[in-house]
Structure formats: structure tokens, C-alpha cells
Design a protein around this motif. Structure first.
Motif, mmCIF file in Angstrom:
data_model
loop_
_atom_site.group_PDB
_atom_site.id
_atom_site.type_symbol
_atom_site.label_atom_id
_atom_site.label_comp_id
_atom_site.label_asym_id
_atom_site.label_seq_id
_atom_site.Cartn_x
_atom_site.Cartn_y
_atom_site.Cartn_z
ATOM 1 N N TYR A 269 0.798 -1.236 0.000
ATOM 2 C CA TYR A 269 0.000 0.000 0.000
ATOM 3 C C TYR A 269 0.827 1.282 0.000
ATOM 4 C CZ TYR A 269 0.829 0.206 5.110
ATOM 5 O OH TYR A 269 1.395 0.267 6.360
ATOM 6 N N LYS A 270 2.156 1.171 -0.091
ATOM 7 C CA LYS A 270 2.990 2.372 -0.036
ATOM 8 C C LYS A 270 3.881 2.558 -1.261
ATOM 9 C CE LYS A 270 3.374 2.944 4.978
ATOM 10 N NZ LYS A 270 4.308 3.027 6.124
ATOM 11 N N GLY A 271 3.790 1.697 -2.237
ATOM 12 C CA GLY A 271 4.661 1.805 -3.403
ATOM 13 C C GLY A 271 4.099 2.742 -4.459
ATOM 14 N N ILE A 272 4.688 2.672 -5.652
ATOM 15 C CA ILE A 272 4.339 3.538 -6.773
ATOM 16 C C ILE A 272 3.710 2.681 -7.868
ATOM 17 C CG2 ILE A 272 5.256 5.232 -8.418
ATOM 18 C CD1 ILE A 272 7.791 5.327 -6.601
ATOM 19 N N SER A 273 2.751 3.232 -8.579
ATOM 20 C CA SER A 273 2.133 2.462 -9.656
ATOM 21 C C SER A 273 3.140 2.240 -10.785
ATOM 22 C CB SER A 273 0.902 3.194 -10.197
ATOM 23 O OG SER A 273 1.280 4.296 -10.999
ATOM 24 N N PHE A 274 3.009 1.121 -11.475
ATOM 25 C CA PHE A 274 3.885 0.797 -12.599
ATOM 26 C C PHE A 274 3.813 1.887 -13.672
ATOM 27 C CE2 PHE A 274 3.705 -3.407 -10.720
ATOM 28 C CZ PHE A 274 4.947 -3.937 -11.017
ATOM 29 N N ASP A 275 2.607 2.407 -13.914
ATOM 30 C CA ASP A 275 2.436 3.420 -14.956
ATOM 31 C C ASP A 275 3.202 4.695 -14.623
ATOM 32 O OD1 ASP A 275 0.859 1.742 -16.446
ATOM 33 O OD2 ASP A 275 -1.046 2.605 -15.785
ATOM 34 N N THR A 276 3.142 5.119 -13.367
ATOM 35 C CA THR A 276 3.839 6.354 -12.983
ATOM 36 C C THR A 276 5.346 6.183 -13.087
ATOM 37 O OG1 THR A 276 2.014 6.842 -11.452
ATOM 38 C CG2 THR A 276 4.042 8.125 -11.199
ATOM 39 N N ILE A 277 5.853 5.027 -12.653
ATOM 40 C CA ILE A 277 7.283 4.759 -12.789
ATOM 41 C C ILE A 277 7.684 4.786 -14.260
ATOM 42 C CG2 ILE A 277 9.073 2.990 -12.521
ATOM 43 C CD1 ILE A 277 7.679 2.130 -9.942
ATOM 44 N N ALA A 278 6.874 4.171 -15.109
ATOM 45 C CA ALA A 278 7.177 4.148 -16.551
ATOM 46 C C ALA A 278 7.163 5.559 -17.138
ATOM 47 C CB ALA A 278 6.180 3.256 -17.277
ATOM 48 N N ASP A 279 6.181 6.384 -16.738
ATOM 49 C CA ASP A 279 6.107 7.758 -17.241
ATOM 50 C C ASP A 279 7.366 8.542 -16.878
ATOM 51 O OD1 ASP A 279 3.608 7.359 -18.344
ATOM 52 O OD2 ASP A 279 2.520 8.163 -16.618
ATOM 53 N N ILE A 280 7.812 8.383 -15.638
ATOM 54 C CA ILE A 280 9.012 9.094 -15.180
ATOM 55 C C ILE A 280 10.238 8.618 -15.954
ATOM 56 C CG2 ILE A 280 10.599 9.337 -13.220
ATOM 57 C CD1 ILE A 280 8.075 9.281 -11.411
#
Length: 432
Positions: A269-280
Motif C-alpha cells: 500500500y505504499k509503493g508507486i504504480s507501474f504506470d507512474t514509474i514508466a512515465d518518469i
């Protein structure tokens, strides 16, 4: 003071108490009142950025998981907004954060039980009338009102968490990510911005700043004490931890075991979504084309130990947790994406001794009732204040309707909204 004695008074109107109000609307035998100090429903307004979505499917609206036929469902909202076909063609499960906020506002406007602009000042218990007395102040006029009720539902939400070493330097230049959109102009004037934290909010803020970096020319850094910038666990079997089944299992563990289990579940519940990591990553990659070097640094396993202000520049003293090395970093703007924590509301001061506490936290029964120090006919329920007793699903929007079903069934003493005992494929724990 009104002669009316409500069955329920809800303190605070966030998504969970708003969902309770919506599910109570067709329940004629329950007379409820919900009180909120804000002038209208507003869900994390400082983080309602374009392109951001809620992290659960749209079925995790206020009511659907308890009553799919409710007129307060998200699909009913789309129909009322003449947006059903657009949503159908959009083919997305995770809806924009701004749209979720507007949906909740749409629901709140239809519920006479929801009163905004009313701050709950004190709550006391009247022995002679066997009820709670709730005193409020109208935020516009200052008028004091008093209401009485049989049961309380605490839905006051959480407040931004700020590391101790940074609490004394909060300012226009040092602020929590909850204020990001309100301070956007300030960030655009900065020469150097440092984002601290590693969850979804930190990633979203960093990405927004990264998109504008070439326009405004600031240096951008992203630091976290976590071991890396990791994705949130989002596999289907992992998601089954956000279920009524897991709540039952987790609540049955000892207090000490719960603490240990929670400490090992951060990425649920504290990580980052895969999509947001990919966007960055994709944007950083594009900025590195043709021997370019983005004016960016990402640094993990670092913890802020001290901060010093020198000529409007913040000098942060860090320790690298794995190398055990100290180093300094200077910046003129700090954004703290350091999460939230639950604060015991001050309005409970007069009934503090009535509530059972363990290490400064509520003792919460499986049905979300607080354990009390006296046998009384009144009950106090809690919304999203039971992470330590009910597990990682406590703040999850997808379990809000389940929790409200349990609360309604407990208060009425009957099954108003059915609660299924088997909802997942895996088994948590073994029978004794």
C-alpha cells in the motif's frame, strides 16, 4: 439544543463517512447526521492533478461493493452527467482523481444528512439521558449548536506526517505534498527543488515537476529513506489482502504479530504504480537523448537528520542508511511527500477515559466498534483508524462499503447489507 436524538452522528465527511451516509439514505429506521468543518466535500485538493487517477477500480466508489443498484453509484453519477458513453469508450478501470472528487461532491449534495461548515468542538456523554452530546461551531457565523446521539462514527481522516527535524522549518518553501497544487507558483520560481518520500504522491509530484523542468529551469532531486523507488504490489493474489477475508485473519492475530506483519507489507500500500514509474523513466530517457544530461538526481536509502537555513537556502544533513555515511545537500524548496498519520481528534477529550487505549491507539473490535471502559448502551465506531487492528485494507477505498455494511448491520441488529464470508481464492491462516 434540539430534542431530536440521532441514532448516528458521524464526525468528519471524507469518502468513508460519505459512503455511510449514502448507504443509510434508504434505511428508514436510522436517523443520522454527519458533520464536517470544510465548507464542502473536497478530497485531497492539493493533489488533484491532471493525469492522476485513484489507485483502485471505479467499483470502489461509495456504495457499489455493498449495493450495486444504489442511485449513488459511480455509474449513476456518469448517467446523471451524460458521460456513460464517453466512459464506455474510454475503457479504463481507474478513474481520474478529479472525477472521483466531483462524484463525491455530487453524492454529498443529495444527502440532507451531511452538514458542511460545522466543526465538532466537544463530545461528552450525558449519564442521565444515556446519549452523546456533540457541540459544533458554524465556521461562517461562529454559532454554537448542540446535538445528541446514541452512536458515534469517527471519520476524521488522517493528517500530513512531517519528519521531526523539518517541523520547525515549514514555510512557503517547505511544505507537505498535500499542499502541492496550492504552492505550484512557488515551485516554478525555485532554483532547486527537493522531493522527499517514495510513495505514489512523491512520484506524482516529481513527475509533474519533471514535466515543467525545462520551462522553469530548476534543479530537481528526489530523495527517499526507502531502499529504492519500488512499484506497489498489484498482482491479483496480492490484491486479495484488501478483502474482508484478510481483515478477519489479521484481526485474529496477536497485537505483537500484527505489528510485525504490517512492517513487512509496505509495498502492498505504499509503493508507486507501474504506470507512474514508466512515465518518469520514459521522460528521463527522452531528456537524455543526444548526450544530454537531465538536471536531476534520484537518491534512495538516505535519511534527513538535520536542517539548517543559510540565506534562504536549506542545508539538509543526510545519512546514507546502507553506507552509514553523512553528507549535505542544499536546496531552496522542499516538498515532503512523507505520508499521513492518524491523529486522535481533540473533540474526544471529554470522553477519552471512556475509550480503551493501547499504546495511544484505539482498541477496535472486528465490527469497527471501539472497546470502551464501561458497559453502556452507546457505541463508537471508527473509519480508517484501524490499520493496526484490521490490516492494510483500512485506508483502501475498496473496503469502505464493506466496513459501512458491517457498521449498519451492527447498529440495526440485522442484515441490511449482506456481508459475504468468502470473497477470495486463497486461504489466510489455518484452522485450529
Amino acid at each position: 439544543m434540539s430534542d431530536c436524538v440521532y441514532d448516528i452522528i458521524g464526525v468528519g465527511i471524507g469518502p468513508f463517512n460519505l459512503g455511510l451516509a449514502a448507504l443509510l439514505k434508504p434505511v428508514a429506521e436510522i436517523n443520522a447526521l454527519f458533520l464536517e468543518q470544510k465548507p464542502q466535500f473536497h478530497w485531497h485538493p492539493g493533489l488533484l492533478m491532471e493525469g492522476t487517477t485513484i489507485q483502485v477500480p471505479f467499483l470502489a466508489d461509495l456504495v457499489t461493493m455493498a449495493d450495486p443498484s444504489s442511485r449513488f453509484s459511480f455509474l449513476s453519477y456518469l448517467q446523471a452527467q451524460s458521460r456513460l458513453y464517453q466512459f464506455y469508450f474510454w475503457e479504463q478501470f481507474h478513474i481520474p482523481r478529479r472525477e472521483y472528487n466531483h462524484y463525491c461532491q455530487w453524492v454529498a449534495q443529495q444527502l440532507p444528512s451531511c452538514h458542511f461548515g460545522q466543526r465538532v468542538e466537544t463530545i461528552s456523554r450525558q449519564e442521565n439521558s444515556h446519549c452523546f452530546e456533540v457541540q459544533t461551531r458554524d465556521m461562517a457565523s461562529g454559532t454554537i449548536s448542540t446535538y445528541r446521539c446514541q452512536n458515534l462514527v469517527l471519520g476524521v481522516g488522517s493528517v500530513p506526517r512531517v519528519p521531526a527535524c523539518l517541523q520547525d522549518v515549514l514555510s512557503e518553501n517547505v511544505f507537505h505534498s498535500a499542499e502541492f497544487l496550492h504552492r505550484r507558483d512557488r515551485t516554478r520560481q525555485s532554483k532547486s527543488i527537493t522531493v522527499i518520500g517514495s510513495g505514489q504522491s512523491a512520484a506524482e509530484v516529481f513527475y509533474q515537476l519533471l514535466q515543467e523542468q525545462e520551462t522553469y529551469g530548476y534543479r530537481l532531486e528526489w530523495h527517499t529513506r526507502s531502499q529504492g523507488f519500488f512499484p506497489m504490489e498489484y498482482s491479483k493474489l496480492g490484491l486479495e489482502h484488501f478483502s474482508p477475508d484478510y481483515i478477519h485473519y489479521f484481526h485474529g492475530l496477536s497485537l505483537e504479530r500484527r505489528e510485525r506483519v504490517l512492517s513487512e507489507q509496505n509495498l502492498l500500500y505504499k509503493g508507486i504504480s507501474f504506470d507512474t514509474i514508466a512515465d518518469i523513466y520514459n521522460l528521463l530517457y527522452e531528456r537524455s537523448v543526444a548526450d544530454s544530461s537531465p538536471n536531476v538526481r534520484l537518491l534512495s536509502s538516505v535519511e534527513v537528520k538535520e536542517v539548517e537555513i543559510i540565506d534562504d537556502i536549506y542545508r539538509l544533513e543526510y545519512r546514507h542508511l546502507q553506507q552509514d555515511r553523512r553528507f549535505a545537500h542544499e536546496t531552496d524548496c522542499i516538498i515532503l511527500a512523507t505520508g499521513y498519520h492518524h491523529q486522535i481528534p481533540s473533540c474526544l477529550a471529554d470522553i477519552h477515559s471512556l475509550i480503551q487505549w493501547h499504546q495511544g491507539r484505539y482498541v477496535v473490535n472486528l465490527d469497527y466498534r471501539l472497546e470502551l471502559t464501561q458497559e453502556i448502551p452507546n457505541q463508537i465506531f471508527v473509519q480508517n483508524g484501524e490499520l493496526h487492528t484490521h490490516g492494510v485494507g483500512a485506508p483502501d477505498l475498496g473496503l469502505g462499503a464493506h466496513r459501512n455494511s458491517v457498521i449498519i448491520n451492527t447498529i440495526t441488529g440485522k442484515t441490511v447489507y449482506p456481508v459475504n464470508s468468502r470473497n477470495v481464492f486463497q486461504q489466510f491462516g489455518v484452522a485450529i
